[in-house]
Design a protein around this motif. Structure first.
Motif, PDB file in Angstrom:
ATOM      1  N   LEU A   1       0.856  -1.342  -0.054  1.00 15.81           N
ATOM      2  CA  LEU A   1      -0.002   0.035  -0.143  1.00 15.81           C
ATOM      3  C   LEU A   1       0.816   1.444  -0.133  1.00 15.81           C
ATOM      4  O   LEU A   1       0.606   2.249  -0.574  1.00 15.81           O
ATOM      5  N   GLY A   2       1.820   1.375   0.748  1.00 16.32           N
ATOM      6  CA  GLY A   2       2.874   2.613   0.807  1.00 16.32           C
ATOM      7  C   GLY A   2       3.348   2.621  -0.725  1.00 16.32           C
ATOM      8  O   GLY A   2       3.589   3.755  -0.940  1.00 16.32           O
ATOM      9  N   VAL A   3       3.783   1.436  -1.472  1.00 14.59           N
ATOM     10  CA  VAL A   3       4.552   1.852  -2.759  1.00 14.59           C
ATOM     11  C   VAL A   3       3.142   2.102  -3.514  1.00 14.59           C
ATOM     12  O   VAL A   3       3.779   3.216  -4.288  1.00 14.59           O
ATOM     13  N   ALA A   4       1.925   1.944  -3.371  1.00 11.85           N
ATOM     14  CA  ALA A   4       1.000   2.384  -4.316  1.00 11.85           C
ATOM     15  C   ALA A   4       0.980   3.849  -4.105  1.00 11.85           C
ATOM     16  O   ALA A   4       0.748   4.547  -5.078  1.00 11.85           O
ATOM     17  N   ASN A   5       0.786   4.335  -2.932  1.00 16.10           N
ATOM     18  CA  ASN A   5       0.628   5.711  -2.496  1.00 16.10           C
ATOM     19  C   ASN A   5       1.912   6.483  -3.011  1.00 16.10           C
ATOM     20  O   ASN A   5       1.888   7.692  -3.526  1.00 16.10           O
ATOM     21  N   SER A   6       3.123   5.944  -3.065  1.00 17.51           N
ATOM     22  CA  SER A   6       4.148   6.599  -3.288  1.00 17.51           C
ATOM     23  C   SER A   6       4.161   6.668  -5.119  1.00 17.51           C
ATOM     24  O   SER A   6       4.708   7.892  -5.224  1.00 17.51           O
ATOM     25  N   LEU A   7       3.815   5.879  -5.648  1.00 22.36           N
ATOM     26  CA  LEU A   7       3.965   5.795  -7.049  1.00 22.36           C
ATOM     27  C   LEU A   7       3.183   6.825  -7.752  1.00 22.36           C
ATOM     28  O   LEU A   7       3.524   7.525  -8.620  1.00 22.36           O
ATOM     29  N   ALA A   8       1.791   6.925  -6.846  1.00 27.63           N
ATOM     30  CA  ALA A   8       0.878   7.883  -7.292  1.00 27.63           C
ATOM     31  C   ALA A   8       1.658   9.341  -7.146  1.00 27.63           C
ATOM     32  O   ALA A   8       1.029  10.192  -7.754  1.00 27.63           O
ATOM     33  N   GLY A   9       2.195   9.351  -5.864  1.00 23.71           N
ATOM     34  CA  GLY A   9       2.665  10.812  -5.554  1.00 23.71           C
ATOM     35  C   GLY A   9       3.789  11.248  -6.657  1.00 23.71           C
ATOM     36  O   GLY A   9       3.864  12.420  -7.301  1.00 23.71           O
TER      37      GLY A   9
ATOM     38  N   ILE B   1       7.726  10.022   0.379  1.00 20.96           N
ATOM     39  CA  ILE B   1       8.886   9.861   1.472  1.00 20.96           C
ATOM     40  C   ILE B   1       7.836   9.123   2.672  1.00 20.96           C
ATOM     41  O   ILE B   1       8.576   8.065   3.158  1.00 20.96           O
ATOM     42  N   GLY B   2       6.700   9.571   3.128  1.00 14.27           N
ATOM     43  CA  GLY B   2       5.922   9.038   4.158  1.00 14.27           C
ATOM     44  C   GLY B   2       5.580   7.683   4.123  1.00 14.27           C
ATOM     45  O   GLY B   2       6.056   6.797   5.174  1.00 14.27           O
ATOM     46  N   PRO B   3       4.846   7.104   3.228  1.00 15.80           N
ATOM     47  CA  PRO B   3       4.477   5.767   3.157  1.00 15.80           C
ATOM     48  C   PRO B   3       5.679   4.692   2.977  1.00 15.80           C
ATOM     49  O   PRO B   3       5.581   3.701   3.583  1.00 15.80           O
ATOM     50  N   VAL B   4       6.696   5.130   2.201  1.00 11.09           N
ATOM     51  CA  VAL B   4       7.713   4.230   2.098  1.00 11.09           C
ATOM     52  C   VAL B   4       8.497   4.233   3.448  1.00 11.09           C
ATOM     53  O   VAL B   4       9.212   3.338   3.703  1.00 11.09           O
ATOM     54  N   LEU B   5       8.730   5.420   4.230  1.00 17.84           N
ATOM     55  CA  LEU B   5       9.413   5.608   5.328  1.00 17.84           C
ATOM     56  C   LEU B   5       8.656   4.414   6.495  1.00 17.84           C
ATOM     57  O   LEU B   5       9.394   3.711   7.081  1.00 17.84           O
ATOM     58  N   MET B   6       7.350   4.817   6.553  1.00 13.30           N
ATOM     59  CA  MET B   6       6.599   3.847   7.406  1.00 13.30           C
ATOM     60  C   MET B   6       6.857   2.066   6.825  1.00 13.30           C
ATOM     61  O   MET B   6       7.287   1.304   7.655  1.00 13.30           O
TER      62      MET B   6
END
Length: 439
Positions: free
Chosen positions: A52-60, A375-380
């Motif tokens: 889920l973090g990667v999905a949010n980051s790619l969209a960003g 940064i945020g989702p990938v950091l988490m």
């Protein structure tokens, strides 16, 4: 168009009412739950969190790359509303399509969510840039706060209906909670489409003195990006603010996108987490409007500092909570400041940028905001996987990963401390004088 027109302000605010359905029902609410329990059934919670973090980051990343270019192109013609509509209906189509994704098809769900997020975020570039076109500077804090207030109320109302559907599916003639969630995705598409209409009808985009062809608009927009990058050294306050915003809004967005996933990783029931989100929505409605008036009274900068301090406390407190009552309390606190920090940041930025380049500059604003969600989702996710690989439990890994967000609020607050509105105004005078002398 006449500034401070009530119909235009209403139409502009209603788009926040419309698109917040995606942010609440899909982004913050049902997608993380469905992604973990339905599309990732049987997968380790830490792995699904990382996905889920990667999905949010790619969209960003994709939105960040597109935003300033599209903003600059829109400033060269009367195309802000057209771009807004294009991205809005991309998000609407993706929301509609999530209904058809079968169990276990997590990758397809990620792809649709990815493009839905692009539609949602891309439309906000042009929505935000219309603010200086409808109100005078003295009303920006209040109207920006109203927009977020409308968003919390509209998104919250649909979300409440969707939660009711998921808890009592038989009441709506549905088989089970899973079918109710899938129909919730359809409801987002309809809600978003219908309530976008007032903006299209009542908000009139300012006309340029000269009309230009579409090809000229695109070419001039790309050249404008190059010119703006060359101006960076003369716009220190704007870019210092953007750097600060990049940091602190990362933490805010990560909390929004990952809160439900985090709660599930701690073992809380999905129903408790969804109800906590509803609580945040309905507290956020008056709180966002209240922050607008607070910004008018004490200044947007002080209001933003208050919100940053509260989020710093949240990121530490949440890492140690143990029961669902604490999660509810956390939801109340978040609701008090979430809309406030977003609305005051938007109005603060609108006040320090050149009005004739609003879409372009809001493109940069949204670009950095979306790079922040990289940064945020990938950091988490990364910290969680690292701690998990060291032999600690998923519960401990999730707690450590959340506490790492405190660094983003600390850095963002420190950078924001050095942003001076008067110096920003001097930057604008320099830029205007330099432009005139070059003609």
């Amino acid at each position: 168009m006449q500034l401070n027109d009530k119909k235009a302000i209403f139409g502009w605010n209603m788009y926040d009412w419309a698109n917040s359905s995606f942010a609440t029902t899909i982004m913050a609410g049902f997608f993380p739950v469905f992604f973990k329990d339905f599309w990732n059934a049987g997968v380790d919670p830490t792995v699904s969190t990382a996905r889920l973090g990667v999905a949010n980051s790619l969209a960003g990343v994709l939105v960040a790359l597109l935003a300033p270019v599209l903003g600059a192109i829109a400033d060269r013609g009367t195309a802000k509303k057209k771009f807004l509509l294009f991205f809005a209906y991309l998000g609407i189509l993706m929301s509609f399509s999530l209904f058809f994704v079968a169990q276990g098809r997590w990758f397809l769900a990620v792809v649709l969510y990815l493009f839905g997020s692009i539609g949602f975020s891309g439309s906000l570039v042009f929505y935000d840039s219309l603010l200086p076109a409808i109100v005078t500077e003295d009303k920006m804090d209040v109207v920006s706060g109203l927009g977020y207030g409308y968003g919390y109320l509209g998104g919250g109302l649909l979300f409440a209906l969707n939660v009711w559907m998921s808890l009592k599916p038989a009441t709506f003639g549905l088989i089970d909670a899973a079918q109710a969630v899938r129909f919730s995705f359809l409801s987002v598409a309809v809600w978003w489409a219908v309530f976008s209409i007032p903006l299209m009808v009542f908000v009139k985009e300012p006309k340029l003195a000269e009309t230009v062809s579409k090809m000229t608009m695109v070419k001039d927009g790309l050249f404008q990006i190059q010119r703006t990058f060359r101006e960076i050294r003369h716009l220190k306050m704007i870019f210092l603010f953007l750097a600060a915003y990049w940091m602190y809004i990362d933490g805010v967005d990560t909390v929004i996108r990952m809160a439900v996933d985090y709660g599930m990783s701690l073992g809380f029931k999905p129903s408790d987490l969804i109800l906590a989100l509803l609580l945040t929505q309905f507290i956020g409605f008056p709180a966002a409007i209240g922050f607008g008036y607070l910004g008018k009274k004490i200044g947007a900068k002080r209001g933003i500092f208050i919100a940053i301090a509260v989020y710093l406390f949240i990121s530490i407190w949440a890492a140690f909570m143990t029961g669902k009552n604490e999660f509810y309390a956390l939801a109340v606190v978040i609701g008090c400041v979430q809309g406030g920090i977003q609305s005051l940041s938007r109005s603060f930025y609108a006040r320090i940028i050149p009005a004739d380049k609003a879409a372009e500059y809001f493109g940069f604003y949204n670009m950095l905001g979306k790079f922040a969600t990289v940064i945020g989702p990938v950091l988490m996710g990364g910290v969680g996987l690292l701690v998990r690989s060291m032999g600690f439990s998923s519960n401990i890994a999730s707690r450590v990963s959340l506490s790492s967000l405190s660094l983003l609020f600390l850095i963002g607050g420190l950078l924001f401390y050095f942003v001076d509105e008067q110096k920003a105004a001097a930057d604008m005078r320099y830029l205007a004088g330099n432009s005139l002398s070059s003609k």
